[in-house]
Design a protein around this motif. Sequence first.
Motif, PDB file in Angstrom:
ATOM      1  N   ASP A 296     -15.587   1.698   5.154  1.00  9.45           N
ATOM      2  CA  ASP A 296     -14.358   2.496   5.216  1.00  9.45           C
ATOM      3  C   ASP A 296     -13.813   2.663   6.640  1.00  9.45           C
ATOM      4  O   ASP A 296     -12.877   3.421   6.864  1.00  9.45           O
ATOM      5  CB  ASP A 296     -14.572   3.879   4.594  1.00  9.45           C
TER       6      ASP A 296
ATOM      7  N   LYS B  26     -10.265   1.385   6.572  1.00 12.19           N
ATOM      8  CA  LYS B  26      -9.600   1.680   5.307  1.00 12.19           C
ATOM      9  C   LYS B  26      -8.195   2.232   5.556  1.00 12.19           C
ATOM     10  O   LYS B  26      -7.994   3.117   6.373  1.00 12.19           O
ATOM     11  CB  LYS B  26     -10.415   2.698   4.510  1.00 12.19           C
ATOM     12  N   GLY B  27      -7.218   1.676   4.872  1.00 13.06           N
ATOM     13  CA  GLY B  27      -5.845   2.148   4.984  1.00 13.06           C
ATOM     14  C   GLY B  27      -5.016   1.458   6.042  1.00 13.06           C
ATOM     15  O   GLY B  27      -3.802   1.678   6.112  1.00 13.06           O
TER      16      GLY B  27
ATOM     17  N   THR C 296      -3.370  -1.177   6.411  1.00 11.56           N
ATOM     18  CA  THR C 296      -2.818  -2.305   5.650  1.00 11.56           C
ATOM     19  C   THR C 296      -1.811  -3.135   6.426  1.00 11.56           C
ATOM     20  O   THR C 296      -1.416  -4.209   5.962  1.00 11.56           O
ATOM     21  CB  THR C 296      -2.150  -1.785   4.366  1.00 11.56           C
TER      22      THR C 296
ATOM     23  N   HIS D 285     -17.164  -6.068   2.467  1.00 13.42           N
ATOM     24  CA  HIS D 285     -15.894  -5.446   2.071  1.00 13.42           C
ATOM     25  C   HIS D 285     -15.332  -4.496   3.143  1.00 13.42           C
ATOM     26  O   HIS D 285     -14.450  -3.686   2.843  1.00 13.42           O
ATOM     27  CB  HIS D 285     -16.032  -4.701   0.741  1.00 13.42           C
TER      28      HIS D 285
ATOM     29  N   ASN E  57     -11.489  -5.125   3.478  1.00 13.20           N
ATOM     30  CA  ASN E  57     -10.752  -5.229   2.216  1.00 13.20           C
ATOM     31  C   ASN E  57      -9.275  -4.887   2.328  1.00 13.20           C
ATOM     32  O   ASN E  57      -8.435  -5.479   1.646  1.00 13.20           O
ATOM     33  CB  ASN E  57     -11.390  -4.329   1.155  1.00 13.20           C
ATOM     34  N   ASP E  58      -8.942  -3.898   3.168  1.00 10.85           N
ATOM     35  CA  ASP E  58      -7.551  -3.426   3.269  1.00 10.85           C
ATOM     36  C   ASP E  58      -6.723  -4.225   4.267  1.00 10.85           C
ATOM     37  O   ASP E  58      -5.529  -3.966   4.423  1.00 10.85           O
ATOM     38  CB  ASP E  58      -7.509  -1.944   3.658  1.00 10.85           C
TER      39      ASP E  58
ATOM     40  N   GLY F 167     -10.866  -9.874   1.636  1.00 10.13           N
ATOM     41  CA  GLY F 167      -9.654  -9.194   2.060  1.00 10.13           C
ATOM     42  C   GLY F 167      -8.896  -9.900   3.155  1.00 10.13           C
ATOM     43  O   GLY F 167      -7.793  -9.490   3.510  1.00 10.13           O
TER      44      GLY F 167
END
Length: 244
Positions: free
Chosen positions: A91, A94-95, A97, A115, A118-119, A144
């Motif tokens: 994480d 995370k976010g 993007t 992962h 991933n974002d 990702g």
Amino acid sequence: LYNLEVLMINYNVLQSLPNYVFSDLHELKELFISNNNLTRIAQNTLGGFEKLKKLSLRDNVITSVNKMFSGVVNVEELDLSKNSINSISSDTFKGLTRLKSLDLSDNLIKSWQVHSFNDLAVLRKLDLSKNRLKGVLSKHHFAGLENLKILDLSYNSLCLPASFPEGVFHFLQSLQILHLHHLHALKQNTLILICDTETRSNFTAAYPDQALKDLTNLQTLYIQGVSEHIGPGFQHLTQLQRIQ
């Protein structure tokens, strides 16, 4: 300073930053806090930067970056090089993007959770060189990153070819430039493959061609040593222009 767009606080002796210290700088687009002595940055320190596009924390002594970036979700360039970061969790980014460039070079990273990226669907460049990466990578480490163009894994403790099994680059079909130089060779004169910690150049090793075969858009490959043969996996690299 409400309309300030670029802020540079480089080459100081900052060891910490107060929470919400930048809370009034809503128009800020570029923030540079490089070459200081920061060990960590609290989650609320970087809050409210909706317009921030470029963030550099280069050349500090930051050890952990978990939960640091929830307030800079629109950042496009993130430089965390030359710190003391030792791990990446699933994480951490995370976010983010809209992130296009991520520099994690020259840290102490031994591994990162699968992962973790991933974002980062629009990431174009990922630099993990000059870390302490080791072991066997899997395709889930790069999940990702379907739009990644440049990947640098050089100057690590990864082994050629053992660290790169078939399928490891499955998600990197857009990759154009790959750095795999200054890694370790493998000694195969015993029953157990041993990563050669002494020899980083001028060796003969097998190229991980079965892993490389997924990189159908690869144009430039930087890899050390001279292979005795070019394996069948290279037949799939129809865009390859240079091996250096």
